[in-house]
Design a protein around this motif. Structure first.
Motif, PDB file in Angstrom:
ATOM      1  N   VAL A 281      -9.220  15.821   3.788  1.00  0.00           N
ATOM      2  CA  VAL A 281      -7.960  16.392   4.265  1.00  0.00           C
ATOM      3  C   VAL A 281      -6.839  16.210   3.238  1.00  0.00           C
ATOM      4  N   GLY A 282      -7.212  15.865   2.000  1.00  0.00           N
ATOM      5  CA  GLY A 282      -6.242  15.769   0.913  1.00  0.00           C
ATOM      6  C   GLY A 282      -5.437  14.483   0.877  1.00  0.00           C
ATOM      7  N   VAL A 283      -5.864  13.450   1.585  1.00  0.00           N
ATOM      8  CA  VAL A 283      -5.115  12.193   1.652  1.00  0.00           C
ATOM      9  C   VAL A 283      -5.652  11.202   0.624  1.00  0.00           C
ATOM     10  N   TYR A 284      -4.744  10.480  -0.017  1.00  0.00           N
ATOM     11  CA  TYR A 284      -5.104   9.393  -0.924  1.00  0.00           C
ATOM     12  C   TYR A 284      -4.402   8.130  -0.451  1.00  0.00           C
ATOM     13  N   ARG A 285      -4.967   6.972  -0.796  1.00  0.00           N
ATOM     14  CA  ARG A 285      -4.390   5.681  -0.411  1.00  0.00           C
ATOM     15  C   ARG A 285      -4.683   4.685  -1.524  1.00  0.00           C
ATOM     16  N   PHE A 286      -3.637   3.981  -1.955  1.00  0.00           N
ATOM     17  CA  PHE A 286      -3.765   2.911  -2.936  1.00  0.00           C
ATOM     18  C   PHE A 286      -3.381   1.602  -2.260  1.00  0.00           C
TER      19      PHE A 286
ATOM     20  N   ASN B 242      -3.376  -2.904  -2.239  1.00  0.00           N
ATOM     21  CA  ASN B 242      -3.226  -4.112  -3.063  1.00  0.00           C
ATOM     22  C   ASN B 242      -2.433  -3.849  -4.342  1.00  0.00           C
ATOM     23  N   LEU B 243      -1.247  -3.315  -4.192  1.00  0.00           N
ATOM     24  CA  LEU B 243      -0.409  -2.981  -5.345  1.00  0.00           C
ATOM     25  C   LEU B 243       0.581  -4.093  -5.636  1.00  0.00           C
ATOM     26  N   ALA B 244       0.819  -4.297  -6.908  1.00  0.00           N
ATOM     27  CA  ALA B 244       1.825  -5.259  -7.342  1.00  0.00           C
ATOM     28  C   ALA B 244       3.208  -4.616  -7.251  1.00  0.00           C
ATOM     29  N   VAL B 245       4.211  -5.442  -7.187  1.00  0.00           N
ATOM     30  CA  VAL B 245       5.594  -4.970  -7.151  1.00  0.00           C
ATOM     31  C   VAL B 245       5.891  -4.220  -8.446  1.00  0.00           C
ATOM     32  N   GLY B 246       6.597  -3.080  -8.342  1.00  0.00           N
ATOM     33  CA  GLY B 246       6.947  -2.324  -9.539  1.00  0.00           C
ATOM     34  C   GLY B 246       7.344  -0.896  -9.218  1.00  0.00           C
ATOM     35  N   ASP B 247       7.611  -0.128 -10.280  1.00  0.00           N
ATOM     36  CA  ASP B 247       7.980   1.280 -10.160  1.00  0.00           C
ATOM     37  C   ASP B 247       6.791   2.135 -10.582  1.00  0.00           C
ATOM     38  N   TYR B 248       6.478   3.149  -9.781  1.00  0.00           N
ATOM     39  CA  TYR B 248       5.289   3.968 -10.005  1.00  0.00           C
ATOM     40  C   TYR B 248       5.600   5.446  -9.820  1.00  0.00           C
ATOM     41  N   ILE B 249       4.651   6.277 -10.258  1.00  0.00           N
ATOM     42  CA  ILE B 249       4.622   7.703  -9.938  1.00  0.00           C
ATOM     43  C   ILE B 249       3.171   8.066  -9.617  1.00  0.00           C
ATOM     44  N   ILE B 250       3.003   9.147  -8.883  1.00  0.00           N
ATOM     45  CA  ILE B 250       1.675   9.675  -8.566  1.00  0.00           C
ATOM     46  C   ILE B 250       1.503  10.986  -9.322  1.00  0.00           C
ATOM     47  N   ALA B 251       0.346  11.169  -9.939  1.00  0.00           N
ATOM     48  CA  ALA B 251      -0.012  12.443 -10.559  1.00  0.00           C
ATOM     49  C   ALA B 251      -1.225  12.983  -9.810  1.00  0.00           C
ATOM     50  N   ALA B 252      -1.184  14.262  -9.445  1.00  0.00           N
ATOM     51  CA  ALA B 252      -2.303  14.887  -8.743  1.00  0.00           C
ATOM     52  C   ALA B 252      -2.777  16.083  -9.550  1.00  0.00           C
ATOM     53  N   SER B 253      -4.095  16.268  -9.600  1.00  0.00           N
ATOM     54  CA  SER B 253      -4.646  17.397 -10.354  1.00  0.00           C
ATOM     55  C   SER B 253      -5.922  17.906  -9.682  1.00  0.00           C
TER      56      SER B 253
ATOM     57  N   HIS C 258      -0.953  25.670   1.662  1.00  0.00           N
ATOM     58  CA  HIS C 258      -0.906  24.530   2.584  1.00  0.00           C
ATOM     59  C   HIS C 258      -2.277  24.012   2.993  1.00  0.00           C
ATOM     60  N   ALA C 259      -3.337  24.513   2.367  1.00  0.00           N
ATOM     61  CA  ALA C 259      -4.678  23.983   2.630  1.00  0.00           C
ATOM     62  C   ALA C 259      -4.802  22.623   1.951  1.00  0.00           C
ATOM     63  N   PRO C 260      -5.479  21.677   2.574  1.00  0.00           N
ATOM     64  CA  PRO C 260      -5.617  20.363   1.951  1.00  0.00           C
ATOM     65  C   PRO C 260      -6.437  20.445   0.663  1.00  0.00           C
ATOM     66  N   ALA C 261      -6.031  19.677  -0.316  1.00  0.00           N
ATOM     67  CA  ALA C 261      -6.717  19.665  -1.610  1.00  0.00           C
ATOM     68  C   ALA C 261      -7.801  18.587  -1.586  1.00  0.00           C
TER      69      ALA C 261
ATOM     70  N   THR D  38       0.847  -1.191   0.000  1.00  0.00           N
ATOM     71  CA  THR D  38       0.000   0.000   0.000  1.00  0.00           C
ATOM     72  C   THR D  38       0.884   1.242   0.000  1.00  0.00           C
ATOM     73  N   ILE D  39       0.349   2.298  -0.571  1.00  0.00           N
ATOM     74  CA  ILE D  39       1.010   3.606  -0.499  1.00  0.00           C
ATOM     75  C   ILE D  39      -0.038   4.649  -0.154  1.00  0.00           C
ATOM     76  N   HIS D  40       0.398   5.702   0.476  1.00  0.00           N
ATOM     77  CA  HIS D  40      -0.483   6.825   0.723  1.00  0.00           C
ATOM     78  C   HIS D  40       0.334   8.108   0.768  1.00  0.00           C
ATOM     79  N   GLY D  41      -0.364   9.205   0.631  1.00  0.00           N
ATOM     80  CA  GLY D  41       0.268  10.514   0.654  1.00  0.00           C
ATOM     81  C   GLY D  41      -0.808  11.574   0.722  1.00  0.00           C
ATOM     82  N   ASN D  42      -0.402  12.824   0.595  1.00  0.00           N
ATOM     83  CA  ASN D  42      -1.393  13.888   0.634  1.00  0.00           C
ATOM     84  C   ASN D  42      -1.105  14.924  -0.439  1.00  0.00           C
ATOM     85  N   VAL D  43      -2.168  15.643  -0.789  1.00  0.00           N
ATOM     86  CA  VAL D  43      -2.102  16.700  -1.799  1.00  0.00           C
ATOM     87  C   VAL D  43      -2.607  17.978  -1.145  1.00  0.00           C
ATOM     88  N   ALA D  44      -1.868  19.082  -1.365  1.00  0.00           N
ATOM     89  CA  ALA D  44      -2.252  20.367  -0.770  1.00  0.00           C
ATOM     90  C   ALA D  44      -2.075  21.479  -1.801  1.00  0.00           C
TER      91      ALA D  44
END
Length: 146
Positions: A69-74, A76-87, A42-45, A32-38
């Motif tokens: 509060v601008g948090v996302y969570r993914f 059940n991810l498979a092994v690999g290389d990823y990037i996150i795009a936020a808009s 600095h207001a949450p997106a 799993t991965i998680h992060g936040n977008v603002a």
């Protein structure tokens, strides 16, 4: 009699192999991965879009909307290389650095900050046309002159 016992043994063997394969696949997809977008202030997106993309070709893996509060969570991810795009509407799309996911890993991605898009529209032209088919209560109207 012998063929019935043989069919029973083969069925049990196939079932055991299927269960083992399922358990192996399920074990690989537990990361799993998680992060936040603002925003810049600095207001949450809240309700920003977060996309999980393959790093190799930026193909879409999963998409989610950030919580209040601008948090996302993914999950059940498979092994690999990823990037996150936020808009978010009116803001430039932002990308994370490339990160790697390993089996059963729980990772936190660095915060992503959305910056406002600059530039304004000069002119806006609104045009309207009647639809070709217009359903009324008692009839169907065909608009041929548009």
């Amino acid at each position: 009699m012998r063929s019935t016992i043989l069919h029973h043994k083969i069925s049990v063997l196939i079932l055991l192999l299927a269960v083992a394969l399922f358990m192996h696949i399920k074990a690989e997809a537990q990361a799993t991965i998680h992060g936040n977008v603002a925003f810049e202030n600095h207001a949450p997106a809240a309700n920003a879009s977060a996309l999980l993309l393959h790093a190799k070709d930026t193909s879409l893996v999963k998409a989610i909307v950030c919580d209040k509060v601008g948090v996302y969570r993914f999950n059940n991810l498979a092994v690999g290389d990823y990037i996150i795009a936020a808009s978010f509407s009116g803001y430039k799309q932002v990308y994370s650095n490339i990160f790697s996911i390993h089996t059963n890993q729980h990772s936190v991605v660095d915060a992503l900050t959305l910056t406002e898009q600059t530039g304004a529209l000069k002119d806006v032209t609104v045009t309207a046309k009647k639809p070709f088919l217009d359903q009324k209560i008692d009839r169907l109207v065909i608009n041929v002159a548009n």
